[in-house]
Each structure stands twice: as C-alpha cells, then as structure tokens.
Design an enzyme around this catalytic site. Structure first.
Site, mmCIF file in Angstrom:
data_model
loop_
_atom_site.group_PDB
_atom_site.id
_atom_site.type_symbol
_atom_site.label_atom_id
_atom_site.label_comp_id
_atom_site.label_asym_id
_atom_site.label_seq_id
_atom_site.Cartn_x
_atom_site.Cartn_y
_atom_site.Cartn_z
ATOM 1 N N ASN A 14 0.831 -1.213 0.000
ATOM 2 C CA ASN A 14 0.000 0.000 0.000
ATOM 3 C C ASN A 14 0.862 1.259 0.000
ATOM 4 O OD1 ASN A 14 -3.075 -0.446 0.170
ATOM 5 N ND2 ASN A 14 -2.239 -2.030 1.508
ATOM 6 N N ASN A 108 -7.004 4.815 7.919
ATOM 7 C CA ASN A 108 -6.561 3.418 7.953
ATOM 8 C C ASN A 108 -7.170 2.688 6.761
ATOM 9 O OD1 ASN A 108 -5.511 0.965 9.204
ATOM 10 N ND2 ASN A 108 -7.638 0.473 9.696
ATOM 11 N N HIS A 110 -8.434 -0.991 5.661
ATOM 12 C CA HIS A 110 -8.795 -2.295 6.238
ATOM 13 C C HIS A 110 -9.276 -3.215 5.107
ATOM 14 C CE1 HIS A 110 -9.952 -5.182 9.228
ATOM 15 N NE2 HIS A 110 -11.068 -5.375 8.540
ATOM 16 N N ASP A 151 -11.500 -0.022 14.074
ATOM 17 C CA ASP A 151 -12.205 -0.027 12.777
ATOM 18 C C ASP A 151 -13.618 0.555 12.867
ATOM 19 O OD1 ASP A 151 -9.937 -1.327 11.694
ATOM 20 O OD2 ASP A 151 -10.754 -3.305 12.177
ATOM 21 N N GLU A 181 -7.679 -2.116 -2.407
ATOM 22 C CA GLU A 181 -6.815 -1.316 -1.515
ATOM 23 C C GLU A 181 -5.922 -0.329 -2.261
ATOM 24 O OE1 GLU A 181 -4.816 -3.399 1.685
ATOM 25 O OE2 GLU A 181 -6.111 -5.117 1.389
HETATM 26 C C1 GAR Z 1 -3.169 -4.792 3.915
HETATM 27 O O1 GAR Z 1 -3.966 -5.797 3.359
HETATM 28 C C2 GAR Z 1 -3.988 -3.936 4.852
HETATM 29 O O2 GAR Z 1 -5.301 -3.759 4.426
HETATM 30 C C3 GAR Z 1 -3.938 -4.763 6.102
HETATM 31 O O3 GAR Z 1 -2.589 -5.200 6.180
HETATM 32 C C4 GAR Z 1 -2.106 -5.394 4.841
HETATM 33 C C5 GAR Z 1 -0.766 -4.694 4.708
HETATM 34 O O4 GAR Z 1 -0.176 -4.998 3.468
HETATM 35 N N1 GAR Z 1 -4.321 -4.002 7.263
HETATM 36 C C6 GAR Z 1 -5.054 -4.498 8.256
HETATM 37 O O5 GAR Z 1 -5.428 -5.662 8.296
HETATM 38 C C7 GAR Z 1 -5.422 -3.513 9.351
HETATM 39 N N2 GAR Z 1 -6.471 -4.007 10.165
HETATM 40 P P1 GAR Z 1 0.983 -4.109 2.859
HETATM 41 O O6 GAR Z 1 2.067 -3.993 3.929
HETATM 42 O O7 GAR Z 1 1.463 -4.895 1.678
HETATM 43 O O8 GAR Z 1 0.423 -2.760 2.481
#
Ligand code: GAR
Length: 208
Positions: A14, A108, A110, A151, A181
């Site tokens: 992200n 955030n 999610h 959340d 995302e």
């Molecule tokens: C993502 O899928 C994000 O939505 C999730 O962690 C991942 C991080 O991936 N976040 C949560 O679950 C928060 N509750 P990344 O490091 O490749 O961006």
C-alpha cells in the site's frame, strides 16, 4: 502541500501504491514526509529507501513503557510536520491521546467491507480466512478515519471485490489489494489533500 506519514508493519504494497500515485499524479498536492515502521526488517523500509523517503523505525519493543513509545511516535510526527497519518498495514494500536490530537487526521486501510470482518483480531490474512470460512460472496476494502475504537471511525471510501470459487486466503488477499486497496487508499489521500473530504460526526461527505 499535504505532508503525510505512512505507517507500516510489513511488505508495504500500500505504501508502494501511494508512492506510485504521487509519481504518476493520481495523488496531487501531497508529499510523504516520513515512513514509520514498527519493524526494522519490514520490506516497506526498503521501498522508502529506494524512493529516497525519510524512514524511521519506532517499535514499542524498544521502549520501557508504552507511554515512552507513544511520546516517540508523537515526536516523529511533530518533527516531520505531519498533517495526515496514513495507517497502511500498521499493526500497532494507537492510544486515545494520539487519536484525539490527530482527530480526523489519521486514516486506515482495512481489507474488508466494514462493518463486516473488522475489529479486534481481524487483520491481514486473518480477515480473508474469516471471509472464506463464512462463505460470503462479496468482500472488499475500506478506508476510514481512525477513532478510539477498532475499525469504527467514519468511512471515507469502500470498494467491493468478488470472492471466487477456489479462492485461498492468499489469492483473495492479493485480489482485494489489487482491485480495492491500492485504488481507494491513494484516492482517499488525493481527495483529502485537495480539500474534498468533510466529516460530519460519523458521516463523510465527498465532493466529487
Ligand atoms: C493490507 O492488506 C492492509 O489492508 C492490512 O494489512 C495489509 C498490509 O499490506 N491491514 C489491516 O489488516 C489492518 N487491520 P501491505 O504492507 O502490503 O500494504
């Protein structure tokens, strides 16, 4: 220019979507002032380094008390003059003092359609495991402002994603990232940076 801190714990895909969004001008009026990780070995830190973005590791494990960690986190935000904090896979809970100081200035991402599959215990791959176990046909992702709950803050953007037969948690996670995302997080930042997001209590209004 909106100065953002991107907070990460892991791979940072992200973060990469935000870096690319700024580079290709899908996100305007925005600069990443700092990347904050709670893990020194997070690949997100390599992404920051590759793109010459200042990065720091601030981990609760390195402080004697949780309060000392919170203070260090706030000091970093102050030092880098941060206007908006972006939690992009940051798996550390922030305390009410930080949330109230940055009211409606922390967002955030999610990986589900809130209010489904969210709250305590739902993060990362666990969300997709729960989605498949329940057998829902539509999932997705949500960008929201962070309030004192888990959340529970005002929802800015959501994007639905179909669950396909034969999906594994990993396949579904990847598709939710690609189709939802990496699109809605950069878009939310762009909208905020251009003054097109207003919060009224729990409701977010967007000027399209
Ligand atoms: C993502 O899928 C994000 O939505 C999730 O962690 C991942 C991080 O991936 N976040 C949560 O679950 C928060 N509750 P990344 O490091 O490749 O961006």
């Amino acid at each position: 220019m909106l100065k953002i801190a991107v907070c990460v714990s892991g791979g940072g895909t992200n973060l990469q979507a935000i870096i690319d969004g700024i580079k290709y001008e899908m996100i305007t009026n925005t600069e990443i002032s700092v990347v904050i990780s709670n893990h020194l070995d997070a690949y997100a830190l390599v992404r920051a380094d590759d793109n010459k973005i200042p990065a720091v590791c601030i981990s609760p494990d390195d402080y004697e008390t949780r309060e000392a960690f919170h203070e260090a986190f706030l000091e970093a935000l102050d030092f880098y003059g941060v206007d908006l904090v972006v939690l992009a896979g940051f798996l550390v809970v922030l305390p009410p003092q930080i949330i109230s100081k940055y009211k409606n200035r922390i967002i955030n991402i999610h990986p589900s359609l809130i209010p489904s599959f969210c709250g305590k215990g739902y993060y990362g791959i666990k969300v997709h495991e729960a989605v498949l176990e329940r057998g829902v046909k539509i999932t997705g992702a949500t960008v929201h402002f962070v309030d004192e709950g888990t959340d529970t803050g005002p929802i800015i953007l959501q994007q639905a994603v179909k669950v396909e037969q034969g999906d594994t948690p990993e396949r579904l996670q990847r598709r939710v990232m690609e189709e939802a995302e990496w699109k809605i997080l950069p878009k939310a930042i762009h909208l905020i940076a251009n003054g097109r997001v207003a919060v009224f209590d729990k409701t977010v209004m967007i000027e399209e």
